[in-house]
Scaffold this motif. Sequence first.
Motif, mmCIF file in Angstrom:
data_model
loop_
_atom_site.group_PDB
_atom_site.id
_atom_site.type_symbol
_atom_site.label_atom_id
_atom_site.label_comp_id
_atom_site.label_asym_id
_atom_site.label_seq_id
_atom_site.Cartn_x
_atom_site.Cartn_y
_atom_site.Cartn_z
ATOM 1 N N ILE A 64 43.317 41.579 23.429
ATOM 2 C CA ILE A 64 44.230 40.986 24.413
ATOM 3 C C ILE A 64 44.790 42.074 25.327
ATOM 4 N N LEU A 65 45.128 43.232 24.772
ATOM 5 C CA LEU A 65 45.616 44.342 25.585
ATOM 6 C C LEU A 65 44.538 44.778 26.585
ATOM 7 N N GLN A 66 43.297 44.879 26.141
ATOM 8 C CA GLN A 66 42.212 45.249 27.045
ATOM 9 C C GLN A 66 42.060 44.227 28.172
ATOM 10 N N LYS A 67 42.206 42.957 27.830
ATOM 11 C CA LYS A 67 42.114 41.893 28.836
ATOM 12 C C LYS A 67 43.221 42.051 29.873
ATOM 13 N N HIS A 68 44.456 42.292 29.427
ATOM 14 C CA HIS A 68 45.570 42.454 30.356
ATOM 15 C C HIS A 68 45.432 43.719 31.196
ATOM 16 N N LEU A 69 44.940 44.794 30.600
ATOM 17 C CA LEU A 69 44.722 46.020 31.364
ATOM 18 C C LEU A 69 43.682 45.806 32.457
ATOM 19 N N GLN A 70 42.631 45.048 32.156
ATOM 20 C CA GLN A 70 41.608 44.754 33.156
ATOM 21 C C GLN A 70 42.181 43.881 34.273
ATOM 22 N N GLU A 71 43.014 42.903 33.906
ATOM 23 C CA GLU A 71 43.657 42.064 34.921
ATOM 24 C C GLU A 71 44.554 42.908 35.826
ATOM 25 N N ASP A 72 45.304 43.849 35.237
ATOM 26 C CA ASP A 72 46.155 44.734 36.037
ATOM 27 C C ASP A 72 45.314 45.599 36.970
ATOM 28 N N LYS A 73 44.213 46.120 36.460
ATOM 29 C CA LYS A 73 43.324 46.943 37.281
ATOM 30 C C LYS A 73 42.759 46.121 38.435
ATOM 31 N N ASN A 74 42.361 44.884 38.147
ATOM 32 C CA ASN A 74 41.829 44.015 39.205
ATOM 33 C C ASN A 74 42.894 43.735 40.260
ATOM 34 N N ARG A 75 44.130 43.499 39.824
ATOM 35 C CA ARG A 75 45.218 43.228 40.774
ATOM 36 C C ARG A 75 45.480 44.439 41.661
ATOM 37 N N ILE A 76 45.514 45.629 41.076
ATOM 38 C CA ILE A 76 45.717 46.852 41.859
ATOM 39 C C ILE A 76 44.603 47.006 42.886
ATOM 40 N N ASN A 77 43.378 46.755 42.467
ATOM 41 C CA ASN A 77 42.237 46.840 43.377
ATOM 42 C C ASN A 77 42.366 45.809 44.504
ATOM 43 N N ASP A 78 42.761 44.587 44.157
ATOM 44 C CA ASP A 78 42.936 43.540 45.171
ATOM 45 C C ASP A 78 44.015 43.931 46.179
ATOM 46 N N MET A 79 45.125 44.490 45.698
ATOM 47 C CA MET A 79 46.214 44.886 46.592
ATOM 48 C C MET A 79 45.750 45.977 47.562
ATOM 49 N N ALA A 80 44.839 46.819 47.113
ATOM 50 C CA ALA A 80 44.370 47.932 47.941
ATOM 51 C C ALA A 80 43.230 47.543 48.879
ATOM 52 N N THR A 81 42.445 46.536 48.512
ATOM 53 C CA THR A 81 41.220 46.276 49.276
ATOM 54 C C THR A 81 41.159 44.922 49.983
ATOM 55 N N LEU A 82 41.949 43.954 49.545
ATOM 56 C CA LEU A 82 41.876 42.620 50.148
ATOM 57 C C LEU A 82 42.978 42.419 51.184
ATOM 58 N N THR A 83 42.679 41.621 52.194
ATOM 59 C CA THR A 83 43.710 41.247 53.156
ATOM 60 C C THR A 83 44.692 40.294 52.476
ATOM 61 N N ALA A 84 45.839 40.090 53.099
ATOM 62 C CA ALA A 84 46.824 39.151 52.564
ATOM 63 C C ALA A 84 46.211 37.763 52.420
ATOM 64 N N GLU A 85 45.449 37.347 53.405
ATOM 65 C CA GLU A 85 44.825 36.021 53.342
ATOM 66 C C GLU A 85 43.836 35.944 52.182
ATOM 67 N N ASP A 86 43.036 36.988 51.998
ATOM 68 C CA ASP A 86 42.065 36.998 50.900
ATOM 69 C C ASP A 86 42.762 37.000 49.533
ATOM 70 N N ARG A 87 43.867 37.754 49.425
ATOM 71 C CA ARG A 87 44.624 37.752 48.167
ATOM 72 C C ARG A 87 45.161 36.353 47.874
ATOM 73 N N TYR A 88 45.677 35.694 48.907
ATOM 74 C CA TYR A 88 46.208 34.341 48.740
ATOM 75 C C TYR A 88 45.105 33.363 48.334
ATOM 76 N N LEU A 89 43.951 33.420 48.997
ATOM 77 C CA LEU A 89 42.852 32.507 48.671
ATOM 78 C C LEU A 89 42.342 32.744 47.252
ATOM 79 N N LYS A 90 42.260 33.997 46.857
ATOM 80 C CA LYS A 90 41.838 34.312 45.488
ATOM 81 C C LYS A 90 42.864 33.785 44.491
ATOM 82 N N PHE A 91 44.137 33.969 44.789
ATOM 83 C CA PHE A 91 45.215 33.475 43.930
ATOM 84 C C PHE A 91 45.127 31.958 43.784
ATOM 85 N N LEU A 92 44.929 31.253 44.894
ATOM 86 C CA LEU A 92 44.790 29.786 44.859
ATOM 87 C C LEU A 92 43.636 29.351 43.961
ATOM 88 N N LYS A 93 42.544 30.064 44.072
ATOM 89 C CA LYS A 93 41.354 29.724 43.288
ATOM 90 C C LYS A 93 41.561 29.998 41.800
#
Length: 190
Positions: free
Chosen positions: A131-160
């Motif tokens: 479970i810790l590994q799963k959460h660490l991967q989710e955190d890593k993905n979120r950090i990557n999204d914040m750095a590489t995706l536009t606000a609109e893309d982050r929102y669309l991904k969040f909606l999905k």
Amino acid sequence: MEHYYIGFFNYVEQILTLPEGDKESIRRSFKPVFVPKDTIIERAGEVPEYHNFIVSGHMRNFHLDKDDNEITTDLNDGPRFFTSYTAFMNRTISNENLHCITDCELLRINRDDVEAGANHSKTQKDYTIQILQKHLQEDKNRINDMATLTAEDRYLKFLKEKPNIIKQVPLRYIASYLGITQRHLSRLRG
């Protein structure tokens, strides 16, 4: 109160099978708690006392920036563990607040019971690591999204990925989580 534990067991058994003895140990060490809407269950500046499992409801994890703006760093979508994990495990002061946005049903375990459970459980260490590994991967993905995706893309991904949150959580928390203003979020939704 058994429904609290059924939700917990269903979550963990997506990862591994829990022996009946471990289920009994969980029933003894995790205490069911109902927390009303808009309650902060852990405050920044304190050592977290509990590791929480959300059976139902929505929570967020936030801290204050230098201008005292709330920055939401985590929102739950469905049952899962939710805490200031590093501060809890190391018994150190957390800079995070855990906030029940809606009424929440939780299972809580204190730090001493975590250690005791690890000594008696056949599977606790395995599911905790996974479970810790799963959460660490989710955190890593979120950090990557914040750095590489536009606000609109982050929102669309969040909606999905988290459509239920949009229906249950105020937009100001979602905007903060996505790293955008509430006004910008309203335009994206429009």
